[in-house]
Structure formats: structure tokens, C-alpha cells
Design an enzyme around this catalytic site. Structure first.
Site, PDB file in Angstrom:
ATOM      1  N   GLU A  82       0.866  -1.304  -0.150  1.00  0.00           N
ATOM      2  CA  GLU A  82       0.066   0.011   0.062  1.00  0.00           C
ATOM      3  C   GLU A  82       0.845   1.364   0.038  1.00  0.00           C
ATOM      4  O   GLU A  82       0.519   2.429  -0.448  1.00  0.00           O
ATOM      5  CB  GLU A  82      -1.054   0.022   0.982  1.00  0.00           C
ATOM      6  CG  GLU A  82      -2.072  -1.272   1.177  1.00  0.00           C
ATOM      7  CD  GLU A  82      -2.781  -1.288   0.050  1.00  0.00           C
ATOM      8  OE1 GLU A  82      -2.889  -0.350  -0.719  1.00  0.00           O
ATOM      9  OE2 GLU A  82      -3.140  -2.355  -0.452  1.00  0.00           O
ATOM     10  N   ASP A 124      10.362  -7.643   1.968  1.00  0.00           N
ATOM     11  CA  ASP A 124      10.257  -8.851   2.866  1.00  0.00           C
ATOM     12  C   ASP A 124      10.987  -9.810   2.267  1.00  0.00           C
ATOM     13  O   ASP A 124      11.142 -11.042   2.880  1.00  0.00           O
ATOM     14  CB  ASP A 124       9.072  -9.076   3.341  1.00  0.00           C
ATOM     15  CG  ASP A 124       7.944  -9.714   2.469  1.00  0.00           C
ATOM     16  OD1 ASP A 124       8.601  -9.996   1.218  1.00  0.00           O
ATOM     17  OD2 ASP A 124       6.946 -10.223   2.551  1.00  0.00           O
ATOM     18  N   GLU A 158       1.602 -13.616   2.824  1.00  0.00           N
ATOM     19  CA  GLU A 158       1.657 -15.281   3.516  1.00  0.00           C
ATOM     20  C   GLU A 158       1.552 -15.195   4.836  1.00  0.00           C
ATOM     21  O   GLU A 158       1.262 -16.255   5.586  1.00  0.00           O
ATOM     22  CB  GLU A 158       3.270 -15.663   3.346  1.00  0.00           C
ATOM     23  CG  GLU A 158       4.425 -14.773   3.650  1.00  0.00           C
ATOM     24  CD  GLU A 158       4.465 -13.559   3.229  1.00  0.00           C
ATOM     25  OE1 GLU A 158       5.473 -13.049   3.092  1.00  0.00           O
ATOM     26  OE2 GLU A 158       4.018 -13.165   2.142  1.00  0.00           O
ATOM     27  N   HIS A 217      -5.612  -6.814 -10.538  1.00  0.00           N
ATOM     28  CA  HIS A 217      -4.736  -7.582  -9.634  1.00  0.00           C
ATOM     29  C   HIS A 217      -4.631  -9.031 -10.143  1.00  0.00           C
ATOM     30  O   HIS A 217      -3.315  -9.635 -10.115  1.00  0.00           O
ATOM     31  CB  HIS A 217      -5.655  -8.024  -8.232  1.00  0.00           C
ATOM     32  CG  HIS A 217      -5.828  -6.949  -7.309  1.00  0.00           C
ATOM     33  ND1 HIS A 217      -6.697  -6.019  -7.400  1.00  0.00           N
ATOM     34  CD2 HIS A 217      -4.803  -6.374  -6.523  1.00  0.00           C
ATOM     35  CE1 HIS A 217      -6.581  -5.061  -6.351  1.00  0.00           C
ATOM     36  NE2 HIS A 217      -5.492  -5.285  -5.741  1.00  0.00           N
TER      37      HIS A 217
END
Length: 199
Positions: free
Chosen positions: A87, A121, A128, A160
Site C-alpha cells: 500500500e 520482505d 503469506e 490484480h
């Protein structure tokens, strides 16, 4: 208002903070802000130290970012590091390129947000940490019924879904691998994160 840059305010209520989403959002906002500043030389999402505003426990489908007002919103349990990074990257895009959120342009906007979340990450899945597990996999978008090649582009499809195409490209650019009969040599995380931020 529960937090400022120095931590919790007197108004903070642990009893109202579902699964500590507020704390998690606060911590991950710092992680993402620091990543962009130290790794990519961008001070906040606008490059000019804009305040990061986040709303948790929002009555929305999952998470969203509004570039117009510079605010991110998260429903309960959607404050994982990669979703916060995703975001935040939408705000970066809005302030620097402002891709139109439809069709191929919208799919690129979603892909850039996914790619930078993965760079932060250091894994290839999005979400996840959610109870239901990952919602997208850049190494193999087809695991979530998303196309991984332009020949499979879904005309009129959701941004998406079609983001799977540039997501797969980002995975191959970074990690390399075999795809559609081609062997690709990846350039690694460090070069790829700078390339994708520049792009």
C-alpha cells in the site's frame, strides 16, 4: 489517533486494538519508511518527508491506499509487512508516476506495489502472514489463477489478475529461471530493487 512518530499516544487502547493491528501497522510503517530512505534514497512516499497516515480496523475488503489524501487503510489482520509495503508503494506511484488504475496501466501499478513489497520482505509471496495464507505468488502467478504471460492477458480483467504478468517478469529479472522455453539469468535482489524503483 493512537501513534505519532515517537510511539503510542495517551489515546491508544490495547483493548480496542484488534490483534495488535495498530502496533503492527506502526512497526511496519517504520520498516517500510526506513527501507525506502536507506535503500532507495526516497524520504517517505513523496520524497519530501510526508507524514504516513494509516487507519486500522477499517470496514473495507482488505487494504487500500488513497494517493489523493495520502492515507492507507487496513481491515483487521491485514497489517502484515508485505501488505503495508504494497500500500505504501501505491502512494509512491501516485506521487511520482500516477499510473491510471485501469487495464494494463492498473496492472502495472499493482505489480510495482507487489514487487516492492517482495523486495522489502525478501520473499515472492504477498500475504503469506494472513490466516488464509498468500494471496499472490510472483514466482508462479498461476498458483492463484493469475496469468504469467501476456498471451494469457485477461481482456477486461481485474488489475490484480493481470498484474501476474509483470510480476512473473520481475521474479525472472531478479531470481532467474526457465519460462516459456527461455532460460533467464537473474540479477539478484540488490540490483533488482534499484532497477524497479527507478522504473
Amino acid at each position: 489517533a493512537w501513534f505519532d512518530e515517537d510511539g503510542p499516544l495517551s489515546e491508544y487502547s490495547g483493548a480496542l486494538d484488534h490483534n495488535s493491528d495498530g502496533w503492527e501497522a506502526y512497526d511496519h510503517a517504520h520498516d517500510v519508511f526506513t527501507y525506502y530512505a536507506l535503500t532507495l534514497g526516497l524520504c517517505s512516499y513523496d520524497g519530501d518527508d510526508a507524514e504516513v497516515e494509516m487507519v486500522t480496523h477499517a470496514a473495507i475488503a482488505n487494504a487500500s491506499a488513497s494517493g489523493y489524501c495520502g492515507t492507507m487503510q487496513f481491515r483487521d489482520d491485514f497489517t502484515t509487512l508485505d501488505i503495508v509495503a504494497h500500500e505504501f508503494t501505491h502512494l509512491v506511484d501516485y506521487n511520482h508516476e500516477d499510473l491510471e488504475y485501469v487495464g494494463q496501466s492498473g496492472a502495472l501499478d499493482e505489480s510495482f506495489a507487489d514487487v516492492m513489497a517482495c523486495m522489502i520482505d525478501r520473499n515472492w509471496t504477498i500475504g503469506e502472514g494472513l490466516d488464509g495464507g498468500a494471496i499472490r505468488d510472483l514466482s508462479d502467478p498461476t498458483l492463484h489463477q493469475d496469468p504469467d504471460h501476456f498471451s494469457q492477458y485477461i481482456s477486461g480483467g481485474d488489475v490484480h489478475d493481470n498484474s501476474g504478468i509483470p510480476n512473473k517478469a520481475a521474479y525472472l529479472v531478479t531470481a532467474g529461471g526457465q519460462h516459456n522455453g527461455y532460460a533467464i539469468q537473474g540479477i539478484g535482489w540488490s540490483k533488482a530493487e534499484k532497477l524497479y524503483h527507478f522504473a
